[in-house]
Design an enzyme around this catalytic site. Structure first.
Site, PDB file in Angstrom:
ATOM      1  N   ILE A  21       0.826  -1.207   0.000  1.00 47.69           N
ATOM      2  CA  ILE A  21       0.000   0.000   0.000  1.00 47.69           C
ATOM      3  C   ILE A  21       0.859   1.254   0.000  1.00 47.69           C
ATOM      4  CG2 ILE A  21      -1.616   1.348   1.411  1.00 47.69           C
ATOM      5  CD1 ILE A  21      -2.866  -1.334   2.278  1.00 47.69           C
ATOM      6  N   ASP A  66      12.686   3.886  11.079  1.00 49.49           N
ATOM      7  CA  ASP A  66      11.942   2.993  11.961  1.00 49.49           C
ATOM      8  C   ASP A  66      11.088   3.879  12.852  1.00 49.49           C
ATOM      9  OD1 ASP A  66      10.977   1.292  13.894  1.00 49.49           O
ATOM     10  OD2 ASP A  66      12.907   0.454  14.460  1.00 49.49           O
ATOM     11  N   ASN A  93       1.636   4.986   7.277  1.00 54.31           N
ATOM     12  CA  ASN A  93       1.310   3.672   6.742  1.00 54.31           C
ATOM     13  C   ASN A  93       2.064   2.543   7.443  1.00 54.31           C
ATOM     14  OD1 ASN A  93       0.331   1.729   4.578  1.00 54.31           O
ATOM     15  ND2 ASN A  93       2.542   1.652   4.205  1.00 54.31           N
ATOM     16  N   ARG A 128       3.371  14.122  15.275  1.00 53.45           N
ATOM     17  CA  ARG A 128       3.882  15.154  16.178  1.00 53.45           C
ATOM     18  C   ARG A 128       5.029  15.918  15.521  1.00 53.45           C
ATOM     19  NH1 ARG A 128       6.078  12.809  21.629  1.00 53.45           N
ATOM     20  NH2 ARG A 128       7.528  11.855  20.142  1.00 53.45           N
ATOM     21  N   TYR A 159      -2.501  -5.900  16.818  1.00 49.61           N
ATOM     22  CA  TYR A 159      -2.630  -5.105  15.592  1.00 49.61           C
ATOM     23  C   TYR A 159      -3.996  -4.428  15.533  1.00 49.61           C
ATOM     24  CZ  TYR A 159      -3.380  -4.505  10.506  1.00 49.61           C
ATOM     25  OH  TYR A 159      -3.685  -4.023   9.257  1.00 49.61           O
ATOM     26  N   LYS A 163      -4.896  -0.478  15.480  1.00 55.94           N
ATOM     27  CA  LYS A 163      -5.662   0.156  14.402  1.00 55.94           C
ATOM     28  C   LYS A 163      -6.886   0.888  14.952  1.00 55.94           C
ATOM     29  CE  LYS A 163      -3.240  -1.033  10.732  1.00 55.94           C
ATOM     30  NZ  LYS A 163      -2.581  -0.041   9.844  1.00 55.94           N
TER      31      LYS A 163
END
Length: 275
Positions: A21, A66, A93, A128, A159, A163
């Site tokens: 994506i 990272d 993403n 931020r 996960y 989300k």
């Protein structure tokens, strides 16, 4: 290549953009005229993606990032501003997803923390760092990649919790940033054909039958939604979650199929089976 050029002169930073994506989103923005910083924890892969964008005539650079490390998130934002002179769009993403253990109680603290740190806190760190520059651009937008997992149970506990947290972060940041001229939205994809499904074509075929539109998503489907929310076409949209899921959450296809099969077997008129 798309004919629209909504992002001429825009500078875009995308995390986790080496593949899937993220890479499709980078291509979409580049094809619409944006200058793109392709960031990923896998720098060699990010460099390949950026090189492919340059071959398409785009302005693109790669940067190792990272998002679990604050210094790297801040450095990525600083690099985008240094390379392009501004930052107009941030796309969060990057994610981490650990397979569930057979029993919930066997899950580890480390896996839980790592999934949340990358997926949820990573978006927080990048947002931020980017916000002052998005404010300064006068047309700033944040688009975060969520998931249907954050709305309904599809497994992957950590996960999914991350989300769901991203949807809350989207709303609260949208409320904070609106008066400063920055819009914040989230795209919640369903199953998307990415490298995470490599070698599992049969599973994807089965999954396709559960989607009302008859197929799983492609990375380009999500990229199109991200580009819309980041563009002036969505100038009066903020704080929203846009489901891009082939109708998965709107229609219980498996239930309807089961009711239809039962009606055919019994010779009864088909109903909705809900009472």
């Amino acid at each position: 290549m798309t004919a629209m050029r909504r992002f001429e002169g825009h500078a875009v930073l995308i995390t986790g953009a080496a593949r899937g994506i993220g890479a499709a989103t980078a291509r979409r923005f580049a094809d619409e005229g944006a200058r793109v910083l392709v960031t990923d924890a896998d720098l060699p892969a990010a460099e390949k993606t950026a090189a492919a964008l340059r071959e398409r005539g785009a302005t693109a650079e790669a940067f190792g990032c990272d998002v679990a490390r604050r210094a790297e998130a801040e450095a990525a934002v600083a690099r985008a501003v240094d390379a392009f002179g501004s930052l107009d769009v941030l796309v969060n993403n990057a994610y981490r997803c650990t397979p569930d253990t057979p029993l919930f109680e066997d899950g580890s603290d480390d896996d839980w923390a790592a999934d949340l740190d990358v997926t949820l806190s990573g978006a927080y760190r990048c947002s931020r760092a980017a916000l002052p520059h998005l404010v300064a651009s006068g047309r700033g937008a944040v688009v975060t990649i969520g998931s249907v997992n954050g709305i309904q149970d599809f497994g992957n506990h950590a996960y999914s919790a991350a989300k769901a947290g991203l949807m809350s972060l989207t709303r609260t940041l949208a409320g904070h940033a609106a008066q400063r001229g920055v819009r914040v939205n989230l795209v919640a994809p369903g199953t998307v054909r990415t490298s995470a499904w490599e070698g599992r074509e049969r599973d994807l075929a089965v999954a396709s039958g559960l989607y009302p539109l008859g197929r799983v998503g492609e990375p380009e489907d999500i990229a199109a939604a991200v580009a819309f929310l980041a563009s002036a076409d969505a100038a009066w949209i903020t704080g929203t979650t846009l489901r891009v899921d082939g109708g998965l959450l709107a229609v219980n296809t498996a239930f309807r199929q089961a009711v239809r099969a039962h009606a055919q077997e019994s010779g009864e008129a088909e109903g909705d089976g809900t009472g």
